[in-house]
Design a protein around this motif. Structure first.
Motif, PDB file in Angstrom:
ATOM      1  N   GLY A   1       0.794  -1.218   0.000  1.00 59.90           N
ATOM      2  CA  GLY A   1       0.000   0.000   0.000  1.00 59.90           C
ATOM      3  C   GLY A   1       0.829   1.272   0.000  1.00 59.90           C
ATOM      4  O   GLY A   1       0.305   2.345  -0.276  1.00 59.90           O
ATOM      5  N   ASP A   2       2.127   1.170   0.327  1.00 60.28           N
ATOM      6  CA  ASP A   2       3.001   2.346   0.286  1.00 60.28           C
ATOM      7  C   ASP A   2       3.174   2.813  -1.155  1.00 60.28           C
ATOM      8  O   ASP A   2       3.015   2.043  -2.097  1.00 60.28           O
ATOM      9  CB  ASP A   2       4.397   2.029   0.833  1.00 60.28           C
ATOM     10  CG  ASP A   2       4.461   1.933   2.336  1.00 60.28           C
ATOM     11  OD1 ASP A   2       3.438   2.210   2.995  1.00 60.28           O
ATOM     12  OD2 ASP A   2       5.532   1.565   2.850  1.00 60.28           O
ATOM     13  N   THR A   3       3.532   4.068  -1.311  1.00 62.96           N
ATOM     14  CA  THR A   3       3.877   4.603  -2.624  1.00 62.96           C
ATOM     15  C   THR A   3       5.390   4.704  -2.710  1.00 62.96           C
ATOM     16  O   THR A   3       6.031   5.240  -1.808  1.00 62.96           O
ATOM     17  CB  THR A   3       3.234   5.980  -2.846  1.00 62.96           C
ATOM     18  OG1 THR A   3       1.809   5.828  -2.805  1.00 62.96           O
ATOM     19  CG2 THR A   3       3.632   6.565  -4.187  1.00 62.96           C
ATOM     20  N   ILE A   4       5.938   4.163  -3.773  1.00 62.90           N
ATOM     21  CA  ILE A   4       7.376   4.260  -4.006  1.00 62.90           C
ATOM     22  C   ILE A   4       7.610   5.128  -5.234  1.00 62.90           C
ATOM     23  O   ILE A   4       6.713   5.299  -6.066  1.00 62.90           O
ATOM     24  CB  ILE A   4       8.025   2.874  -4.202  1.00 62.90           C
ATOM     25  CG1 ILE A   4       7.426   2.145  -5.415  1.00 62.90           C
ATOM     26  CG2 ILE A   4       7.907   2.033  -2.938  1.00 62.90           C
ATOM     27  CD1 ILE A   4       8.164   0.863  -5.789  1.00 62.90           C
ATOM     28  N   THR A   5       8.800   5.684  -5.338  1.00 60.48           N
ATOM     29  CA  THR A   5       9.179   6.482  -6.494  1.00 60.48           C
ATOM     30  C   THR A   5      10.214   5.713  -7.303  1.00 60.48           C
ATOM     31  O   THR A   5      11.216   5.259  -6.757  1.00 60.48           O
ATOM     32  CB  THR A   5       9.769   7.839  -6.068  1.00 60.48           C
ATOM     33  OG1 THR A   5       8.790   8.547  -5.304  1.00 60.48           O
ATOM     34  CG2 THR A   5      10.168   8.673  -7.272  1.00 60.48           C
ATOM     35  N   ILE A   6       9.930   5.563  -8.580  1.00 59.01           N
ATOM     36  CA  ILE A   6      10.868   4.941  -9.506  1.00 59.01           C
ATOM     37  C   ILE A   6      11.408   6.049 -10.390  1.00 59.01           C
ATOM     38  O   ILE A   6      10.641   6.778 -11.025  1.00 59.01           O
ATOM     39  CB  ILE A   6      10.180   3.859 -10.359  1.00 59.01           C
ATOM     40  CG1 ILE A   6       9.628   2.753  -9.451  1.00 59.01           C
ATOM     41  CG2 ILE A   6      11.147   3.302 -11.395  1.00 59.01           C
ATOM     42  CD1 ILE A   6       8.792   1.725 -10.186  1.00 59.01           C
ATOM     43  N   THR A   7      12.716   6.187 -10.413  1.00 58.86           N
ATOM     44  CA  THR A   7      13.363   7.224 -11.216  1.00 58.86           C
ATOM     45  C   THR A   7      14.062   6.561 -12.395  1.00 58.86           C
ATOM     46  O   THR A   7      14.632   5.476 -12.257  1.00 58.86           O
ATOM     47  CB  THR A   7      14.398   7.986 -10.362  1.00 58.86           C
ATOM     48  OG1 THR A   7      13.736   8.507  -9.213  1.00 58.86           O
ATOM     49  CG2 THR A   7      15.020   9.135 -11.136  1.00 58.86           C
ATOM     50  N   GLY A   8      13.987   7.201 -13.549  1.00 61.29           N
ATOM     51  CA  GLY A   8      14.621   6.639 -14.731  1.00 61.29           C
ATOM     52  C   GLY A   8      14.469   7.548 -15.929  1.00 61.29           C
ATOM     53  O   GLY A   8      14.408   8.777 -15.782  1.00 61.29           O
ATOM     54  N   GLN A   9      14.354   6.944 -17.094  1.00 60.69           N
ATOM     55  CA  GLN A   9      14.274   7.694 -18.344  1.00 60.69           C
ATOM     56  C   GLN A   9      13.209   7.098 -19.256  1.00 60.69           C
ATOM     57  O   GLN A   9      12.911   5.908 -19.187  1.00 60.69           O
ATOM     58  CB  GLN A   9      15.607   7.641 -19.091  1.00 60.69           C
ATOM     59  CG  GLN A   9      16.754   8.253 -18.364  1.00 60.69           C
ATOM     60  CD  GLN A   9      18.049   8.087 -19.163  1.00 60.69           C
ATOM     61  OE1 GLN A   9      18.037   7.780 -20.358  1.00 60.69           O
ATOM     62  NE2 GLN A   9      19.162   8.279 -18.499  1.00 60.69           N
TER      63      GLN A   9
END
Length: 76
Positions: A25-33
């Motif tokens: 249920g947590d929100t994660i951040t995925i960083t990329g291109q």
């Protein structure tokens, strides 16, 4: 002709994930291109289970960790 060639499109790539051990249920951040800036146009799986993309830009995705039953595993 001999000079013709086709270059395939380069897909999205992930450079980092905001946390390695999130709770369900947590929100994660995925960083990329090369992500789509339309959230629904991005498909994210965590250990093979689809996760909801709640927000998107070309370099960042906010993703809600799917419910119980998903164990740790690759993000794609």
């Amino acid at each position: 002709s001999a000079g013709d060639f086709t270059v395939g499109a380069v897909g999205p790539s992930i450079s980092s994930v905001s946390t390695s051990i999130p709770d369900f249920g947590d929100t994660i951040t995925i960083t990329g291109q090369r992500f789509s800036s339309t959230a629904s146009h991005n498909n994210v799986t965590i250990n093979g289970t689809f996760a909801e993309v709640t927000s998107a830009s070309s370099t960042s995705l906010q993703v809600k960790v799917p419910p119980a039953g998903v164990s740790s595993g690759p993000i794609a």
